[in-house]
Design a protein around this motif. Structure first.
Motif, PDB file in Angstrom:
ATOM      1  N   ARG A  52       0.825  -1.205   0.000  1.00  0.00           N
ATOM      2  CA  ARG A  52       0.000   0.000   0.000  1.00  0.00           C
ATOM      3  C   ARG A  52       0.865   1.263   0.000  1.00  0.00           C
ATOM      4  NH1 ARG A  52      -5.639  -0.330   1.511  1.00  0.00           N
ATOM      5  NH2 ARG A  52      -5.438   1.920   1.277  1.00  0.00           N
ATOM      6  N   ALA A  53       2.008   1.226   0.677  1.00  0.00           N
ATOM      7  CA  ALA A  53       2.883   2.395   0.737  1.00  0.00           C
ATOM      8  C   ALA A  53       3.630   2.602  -0.576  1.00  0.00           C
ATOM      9  CB  ALA A  53       3.876   2.254   1.885  1.00  0.00           C
ATOM     10  N   PHE A  54       3.932   1.504  -1.267  1.00  0.00           N
ATOM     11  CA  PHE A  54       4.791   1.571  -2.445  1.00  0.00           C
ATOM     12  C   PHE A  54       4.045   1.994  -3.706  1.00  0.00           C
ATOM     13  CE2 PHE A  54       6.994  -0.698  -5.979  1.00  0.00           C
ATOM     14  CZ  PHE A  54       8.208  -0.049  -5.904  1.00  0.00           C
ATOM     15  N   LEU A  55       2.834   1.476  -3.921  1.00  0.00           N
ATOM     16  CA  LEU A  55       2.163   1.648  -5.205  1.00  0.00           C
ATOM     17  C   LEU A  55       1.858   3.099  -5.574  1.00  0.00           C
ATOM     18  CD1 LEU A  55      -0.247  -1.425  -5.387  1.00  0.00           C
ATOM     19  CD2 LEU A  55       2.026  -1.135  -6.390  1.00  0.00           C
ATOM     20  N   PRO A  56       1.376   3.967  -4.671  1.00  0.00           N
ATOM     21  CA  PRO A  56       1.078   5.337  -5.108  1.00  0.00           C
ATOM     22  C   PRO A  56       2.295   6.073  -5.658  1.00  0.00           C
ATOM     23  CG  PRO A  56       0.091   4.896  -2.967  1.00  0.00           C
ATOM     24  CD  PRO A  56       1.006   3.758  -3.268  1.00  0.00           C
ATOM     25  N   ASP A  57       3.437   5.918  -4.989  1.00  0.00           N
ATOM     26  CA  ASP A  57       4.632   6.631  -5.444  1.00  0.00           C
ATOM     27  C   ASP A  57       5.176   6.059  -6.748  1.00  0.00           C
ATOM     28  OD1 ASP A  57       4.775   8.563  -3.416  1.00  0.00           O
ATOM     29  OD2 ASP A  57       5.699   7.143  -2.044  1.00  0.00           O
ATOM     30  N   VAL A  58       5.152   4.720  -6.897  1.00  0.00           N
ATOM     31  CA  VAL A  58       5.655   4.138  -8.142  1.00  0.00           C
ATOM     32  C   VAL A  58       4.730   4.492  -9.299  1.00  0.00           C
ATOM     33  CG1 VAL A  58       4.521   1.863  -8.065  1.00  0.00           C
ATOM     34  CG2 VAL A  58       6.794   2.075  -9.074  1.00  0.00           C
ATOM     35  N   HIS A  59       3.433   4.592  -9.032  1.00  0.00           N
ATOM     36  CA  HIS A  59       2.495   5.012 -10.072  1.00  0.00           C
ATOM     37  C   HIS A  59       2.799   6.434 -10.526  1.00  0.00           C
ATOM     38  CE1 HIS A  59      -1.338   7.031 -11.275  1.00  0.00           C
ATOM     39  NE2 HIS A  59      -1.367   5.994 -12.101  1.00  0.00           N
ATOM     40  N   ASP A  60       3.020   7.339  -9.569  1.00  0.00           N
ATOM     41  CA  ASP A  60       3.335   8.728  -9.921  1.00  0.00           C
ATOM     42  C   ASP A  60       4.596   8.811 -10.767  1.00  0.00           C
ATOM     43  OD1 ASP A  60       1.149   9.652  -8.608  1.00  0.00           O
ATOM     44  OD2 ASP A  60       2.234  10.617  -6.962  1.00  0.00           O
ATOM     45  N   TYR A  61       5.622   8.061 -10.375  1.00  0.00           N
ATOM     46  CA  TYR A  61       6.895   8.219 -11.064  1.00  0.00           C
ATOM     47  C   TYR A  61       6.894   7.575 -12.448  1.00  0.00           C
ATOM     48  CZ  TYR A  61      11.808   9.076 -11.712  1.00  0.00           C
ATOM     49  OH  TYR A  61      12.997   9.550 -12.206  1.00  0.00           O
ATOM     50  N   LEU A  62       6.263   6.412 -12.585  1.00  0.00           N
ATOM     51  CA  LEU A  62       6.293   5.717 -13.865  1.00  0.00           C
ATOM     52  C   LEU A  62       5.286   6.261 -14.873  1.00  0.00           C
ATOM     53  CD1 LEU A  62       6.744   1.960 -12.841  1.00  0.00           C
ATOM     54  CD2 LEU A  62       8.491   3.608 -13.532  1.00  0.00           C
ATOM     55  N   ARG A  66       4.425  14.904 -12.515  1.00  0.00           N
ATOM     56  CA  ARG A  66       4.888  14.570 -11.160  1.00  0.00           C
ATOM     57  C   ARG A  66       6.328  14.059 -11.208  1.00  0.00           C
ATOM     58  NH1 ARG A  66      -0.576  11.358  -9.073  1.00  0.00           N
ATOM     59  NH2 ARG A  66      -2.039  13.022  -9.616  1.00  0.00           N
ATOM     60  N   ARG A  67       6.632  13.232 -12.209  1.00  0.00           N
ATOM     61  CA  ARG A  67       8.001  12.737 -12.335  1.00  0.00           C
ATOM     62  C   ARG A  67       8.972  13.887 -12.579  1.00  0.00           C
ATOM     63  NH1 ARG A  67       7.197   9.429 -16.105  1.00  0.00           N
ATOM     64  NH2 ARG A  67       7.875  10.660 -17.899  1.00  0.00           N
ATOM     65  N   LYS A  68       8.577  14.859 -13.394  1.00  0.00           N
ATOM     66  CA  LYS A  68       9.456  16.003 -13.654  1.00  0.00           C
ATOM     67  C   LYS A  68       9.730  16.778 -12.372  1.00  0.00           C
ATOM     68  CE  LYS A  68       8.441  16.911 -18.546  1.00  0.00           C
ATOM     69  NZ  LYS A  68       7.804  17.860 -19.496  1.00  0.00           N
ATOM     70  N   ARG A  69       8.694  16.961 -11.565  1.00  0.00           N
ATOM     71  CA  ARG A  69       8.899  17.685 -10.291  1.00  0.00           C
ATOM     72  C   ARG A  69       9.888  16.946  -9.404  1.00  0.00           C
ATOM     73  NH1 ARG A  69       3.185  18.605 -10.301  1.00  0.00           N
ATOM     74  NH2 ARG A  69       2.927  17.025  -8.673  1.00  0.00           N
ATOM     75  N   ILE A  70       9.725  15.617  -9.343  1.00  0.00           N
ATOM     76  CA  ILE A  70      10.641  14.814  -8.512  1.00  0.00           C
ATOM     77  C   ILE A  70      12.067  14.924  -9.043  1.00  0.00           C
ATOM     78  CG2 ILE A  70      11.244  12.463  -7.817  1.00  0.00           C
ATOM     79  CD1 ILE A  70       8.219  11.832  -7.830  1.00  0.00           C
ATOM     80  N   ASP A  71      12.230  14.747 -10.354  1.00  0.00           N
ATOM     81  CA  ASP A  71      13.577  14.808 -10.944  1.00  0.00           C
ATOM     82  C   ASP A  71      14.214  16.182 -10.733  1.00  0.00           C
ATOM     83  OD1 ASP A  71      13.383  12.206 -11.769  1.00  0.00           O
ATOM     84  OD2 ASP A  71      12.860  12.679 -13.847  1.00  0.00           O
ATOM     85  N   GLN A  72      13.423  17.236 -10.856  1.00  0.00           N
ATOM     86  CA  GLN A  72      13.958  18.588 -10.661  1.00  0.00           C
ATOM     87  C   GLN A  72      14.462  18.780  -9.243  1.00  0.00           C
ATOM     88  OE1 GLN A  72      10.696  21.077 -11.880  1.00  0.00           O
ATOM     89  NE2 GLN A  72      11.135  20.854 -14.063  1.00  0.00           N
ATOM     90  N   ILE A 130      10.333   5.840 -20.195  1.00  0.00           N
ATOM     91  CA  ILE A 130      10.734   7.184 -19.759  1.00  0.00           C
ATOM     92  C   ILE A 130      11.978   7.645 -20.500  1.00  0.00           C
ATOM     93  CG2 ILE A 130      11.623   8.508 -17.794  1.00  0.00           C
ATOM     94  CD1 ILE A 130       9.859   6.692 -15.991  1.00  0.00           C
ATOM     95  N   LEU A 131      12.956   6.727 -20.642  1.00  0.00           N
ATOM     96  CA  LEU A 131      14.227   7.080 -21.291  1.00  0.00           C
ATOM     97  C   LEU A 131      14.156   6.957 -22.809  1.00  0.00           C
ATOM     98  CD1 LEU A 131      16.623   5.238 -18.802  1.00  0.00           C
ATOM     99  CD2 LEU A 131      16.324   7.707 -19.026  1.00  0.00           C
ATOM    100  N   VAL A 148      15.322   4.015  -8.333  1.00  0.00           N
ATOM    101  CA  VAL A 148      14.823   4.203  -9.696  1.00  0.00           C
ATOM    102  C   VAL A 148      15.091   5.636 -10.146  1.00  0.00           C
ATOM    103  CG1 VAL A 148      12.787   4.065 -11.186  1.00  0.00           C
ATOM    104  CG2 VAL A 148      13.056   2.457  -9.275  1.00  0.00           C
ATOM    105  N   ILE A 149      14.824   6.581  -9.233  1.00  0.00           N
ATOM    106  CA  ILE A 149      15.081   7.995  -9.520  1.00  0.00           C
ATOM    107  C   ILE A 149      16.571   8.208  -9.787  1.00  0.00           C
ATOM    108  CG2 ILE A 149      14.943  10.338  -8.581  1.00  0.00           C
ATOM    109  CD1 ILE A 149      12.570   9.297  -6.852  1.00  0.00           C
ATOM    110  N   ALA A 150      17.420   7.569  -8.973  1.00  0.00           N
ATOM    111  CA  ALA A 150      18.870   7.722  -9.131  1.00  0.00           C
ATOM    112  C   ALA A 150      19.327   7.172 -10.484  1.00  0.00           C
ATOM    113  CB  ALA A 150      19.594   7.008  -7.999  1.00  0.00           C
ATOM    114  N   TYR A 151      18.808   6.009 -10.861  1.00  0.00           N
ATOM    115  CA  TYR A 151      19.210   5.424 -12.161  1.00  0.00           C
ATOM    116  C   TYR A 151      18.813   6.340 -13.302  1.00  0.00           C
ATOM    117  CZ  TYR A 151      19.701   2.171 -16.030  1.00  0.00           C
ATOM    118  OH  TYR A 151      20.080   1.594 -17.217  1.00  0.00           O
ATOM    119  N   ARG A 152      17.587   6.820 -13.255  1.00  0.00           N
ATOM    120  CA  ARG A 152      17.101   7.729 -14.311  1.00  0.00           C
ATOM    121  C   ARG A 152      17.955   9.004 -14.360  1.00  0.00           C
ATOM    122  NH1 ARG A 152      14.463  10.898 -18.159  1.00  0.00           N
ATOM    123  NH2 ARG A 152      13.129  12.463 -17.234  1.00  0.00           N
TER     124      ARG A 152
END
Length: 786
Positions: A169-179, A184-190, A252-253, A212-216
């Motif tokens: 439950r904790a993992f899915l919302p954030d992975v959904h936003d990023y993938l 939302r992904r742009k905000r995180i990367d910035q 994404i890449l 995942v963010i670090a690899y990207r």
């Protein structure tokens, strides 16, 4: 819970072989920074989270040497979690208890990510299924007879399902936003890129979705900057092994094959077999980097397992993580006392600073390479303009040994990087200081000295660094006490003089604290006698000439730079006069002291006061009002008395620090409950002495101009206040009175302090509370050479 002292269940010889096979150590350079990228769920504030990771990885707070790339979506999560640095960083999710069962499929996916499309939901369901299946498989493997690890299985199946469900439950919302959510992904990367914006040599430690963010980020970095080097990448509890995550990264890449991280010299991947996020715990066969990837996996790798097998802080305590980071950054990187360019409290502010927010800082200047301080200051201002823009230079206030300026978090980090390479100075907080809020003269034996020695402060000049003085108050009329009024609060390099000392000009007290303090030092009730009559309010040295420096605003708050501006102005006046124009200063102000930021008594403000003392000026400082603290305990308010509560700058050795006692019955009532107590953080006696500080009657700034002063209506012109702020001017006034009759001690503050302490009356309390006791002016005059 692991048995104390038990090794993690990964085979000891295998783990040590992995570590021995790693590349040789690399000497750390001064510009090495460890960049943290956190993982899923809600988090505490950025500075607290960084502190939690610092303490687990390095066993101390690291200041500017580490940074937290903080990307929590506060629109979703609201306020940060209320925890402290000593607690763990564990992922949490809000839902039912152990009876809730396993993941509920499509319906539950839609409740977790309501804006997910059907295709996105299928991906999330697949991830959830793999996470729960991996936990079941891990427990089955750990409990098998061949494995012999049954002792690590304290959780019954229903509780294991609950734990697995929590992580899902904790993992899915954030992975959904990023993938799947580009904005939302742009905000995180910035946000993550911003923490690398000032350049340098980065070791990256990433956890969970942060990997995942670090690899990207690294895949992008090596494309835009082929020269970029990351000597070590550490991934903890990483989901990079999931096919669904890898597919998302390819999209994404916009590549068919995930790129090799050519910029990474070494990659350490650490995963606990019970961690539901690290479904495929080994990355070596699926990813490549310029160096080698080392996988450290097994049961018990996470010290917070099995209940929190995904805990970031549990991974950071693993010896493989600590050792490989230490190999790269060098053994001296984590020294608690080390060279720095950005003070630790400034570094903490950077972590929590809202985007675009400014912080008031002091840049301390060092004259190097044969340059004078002025030349260094000019070169620094030029560099500020070239690196940060002319608008930053316009915000600067050049002082003699500092530059005061407001900077954003990114500007501070960029400047810190420059100062690291060009050792011209360091960045400190322009710390806030605040006010520390007639019969008391008898306690110091002042009336007897007035009568017997005529020690009234004549021809002595004392500066009051405070909220200003109402120079037109009747208390100062008879002796024409107020000689000058200066305002140091405007954003200007030099104090502004109120030439006519008018009530509407600059530097006037609209708070009340400074006028009250000044009235304790000098002036007297407007009577006719040579000395004040019984019951008439009077300063300890009625004839002393006062020089007001407004360094606190009308709310009683100020900055170190305002106070330093006043100190340097006093120094310059003394230099120009050829002799001391100002014989003493009173500072009834102070602030917190953090011994992790600078050595005790060596803050920028203390350094400037030490210079003033060595010029021959007596410095008197209020000890502080932190001797008592009220805390909540079991729903009750409990008051605690505190030692080690001497603040800054009262912890300065080259000063007279003053605590508070009752104004007439000090031997009976002892030290005031609120008065700060010693020792100092480095173990010295403070306060030096105590003086009356309870219910002290002195001049009121908001006096009634339409009422003639009278003994019957004292309240129109006088008011009672309490605090070490009132105790300090008693000692300033007493010292001024002493110097007016023992002028051979002018310019000799060390000897004045010695005489003051040797002739104080012991009141029978602890030395760290009372210092030497209560000064006795008559004994000082008797025992000092005339």
């Amino acid at each position: 819970m692991r048995t104390p002292g038990r090794r993690p269940t990964i085979a000891r010889d295998r783990e040590e072989a992995l570590l021995r096979s790693a590349d040789g150590s690399v000497d750390a350079t001064d510009d090495t920074v460890v960049l943290y990228i956190h993982g899923i769920g809600d988090k505490p504030s950025a500075s607290t989270l960084k502190c939690q990771w610092d303490q687990r990885l390095f066993r101390t707070r690291m200041g500017q040497r580490t940074r937290m790339a903080y990307w929590v979506d506060r629109e979703r999560h609201g306020e940060p979690i209320d925890v402290n640095c000593g607690q763990r960083d564990v992922a949490e999710a809000s839902f039912g208890g152990p009876e809730a069962g396993t993941f509920g499929g499509a319906a539950e996916t839609r409740s977790i990510a309501p804006d997910a499309s059907e295709e996105e939901s299928r991906v999330l369901e697949a991830i959830a299924g793999k996470m729960e299946a991996s936990v079941d498989e891990a427990y089955a493997a750990a409990g098998s007879a061949e494995n012999g690890r049954a002792e690590i299985l304290p959780l019954p199946p229903r509780s294991r399902d609950w734990v697995s469900r929590r992580f899902t439950r904790a993992f899915l919302p954030d992975v959904h936003d990023y993938l799947f959510r580009t904005e939302r992904r742009k905000r995180i990367d910035q946000r993550v890129r911003a923490r690398m914006g000032s350049g340098g040599r980065f070791v990256i430690v990433a956890h969970s979705l942060g990997t995942v963010i670090a690899y990207r980020l690294l895949a992008d970095l090596q494309r835009t900057d082929p020269s970029a080097r990351v000597p070590l990448l550490v991934t903890l509890g990483s989901p990079l092994g999931m096919t669904e995550v890898q597919d998302g990264l390819r999209k994404i890449l916009r590549v068919e094959t995930l790129p090799i991280l050519e910029c990474v010299d070494r990659w350490l991947n650490v995963a606990d077999r019970l961690d539901p996020v690290a479904v495929d715990s080994r990355l070596r066969g699926e990813f490549r980097c310029a160096g080698r990837i080392t996988d450290v996996t097994g049961f018990g790798v996470n010290a917070d397992g099995p209940r929190h097998p995904h805990s970031a802080t549990g991974y950071l305590t693993h010896e493989s993580v600590r050792r490989q980071v230490r190999d790269v950054v060098g053994p001296s990187f984590a020294e608690e006392v080390t060279r720095f360019t950005v003070a630790r409290d400034v570094a903490d502010w950077i972590e929590d600073a809202p985007e675009g927010a400014h912080n008031e800082v002091l840049i301390e200047l060092h004259a190097t390479g044969g340059r004078t301080l002025g030349e260094t200051r000019d070169r620094l201002l030029t560099q500020l303009g070239e690196s940060l823009g002319d608008r930053v230079v316009e915000r600067c206030v050049p002082l003699e040994r500092y530059v005061a300026v407001e900077l954003t978090a990114l500007e501070i980090e960029k400047l810190g990087t420059f100062l690291r390479d060009h050792p011209w100075g360091r960045i400190w907080t322009d710390a806030e200081k605040s006010a520390l809020t007639n019969r008391s003269a008898t306690t110091l034996h002042a009336p007897a000295a007035w009568q017997g020695y005529r020690s009234l402060g004549q021809d002595i000049h004392w500066a009051v660094l405070d909220t200003g003085i109402r120079a037109d108050h009747p208390h100062f009329d008879q002796e024409s006490n107020v000689a000058s009024v200066w305002d140091c609060t405007p954003f200007a390099p030099d104090p502004v003089e109120n030439v006519g000392r008018t009530a509407t000009g600059p530097g006037i007290d609209h708070h009340g604290h400074g006028t009250h303090v000044a009235g304790v030092i000098a002036g007297r009730f407007p009577g006719r006698g040579l000395t004040p009559a019984e019951g008439e309010p009077s300063g300890l040295a009625p004839k002393t000439r006062l020089h007001s420096y407004k360094v606190l605003d009308d709310d009683g708050r100020g900055r170190d730079s305002w106070i330093i501006k006043a100190i340097q102005h006093i120094e310059e006046r003394n230099r120009r006069s050829g002799a001391l124009a100002i014989h003493g200063v009173n500072l009834s102000l102070g602030g917190d002291f953090d011994h992790e930021v600078y050595a005790c008594g060596h803050s920028p403000l203390c350094k400037e006061l030490r210079r003033l003392w060595r010029q021959g000026v007596v410095v008197v400082i209020a000890a502080g009002n932190l001797g008592s603290l009220t805390v909540e305990s079991d729903g009750r308010r409990v008051r605690l008395n505190l030692d080690l509560s001497i603040g800054d700058p009262a912890n300065l050795e080259e000063a007279i620090s003053v605590g508070s006692v009752h104004k007439t019955e000090a031997n009976l009532y002892g030290v005031s409950y609120f008065s700060s107590r010693g020792p100092t953080a480095d173990g010295r006696y403070k306060p030096d002495v105590v003086a009356p500080g309870e219910r002290i009657l002195s001049a009121r700034a908001s006096f009634r101009e339409d009422v003639e002063p009278s003994a019957e209506r004292l309240g129109a012109h006088y008011v009672e206040m309490s605090g070490t702020s009132m105790a300090a001017p008693h000692v300033s006034g007493l010292t001024a009175a002493f110097l007016s009759q023992r002028r051979g001690y002018l310019g000799r503050p060390d000897e004045v302090r010695k005489i003051l302490l040797e002739n104080a009356s012991d009141i029978g309390r602890d030395r760290y509370h009372q210092g030497a006791g209560i000064p006795n002016l008559v004994q000082m005059l008797l025992r000092a050479d005339s």
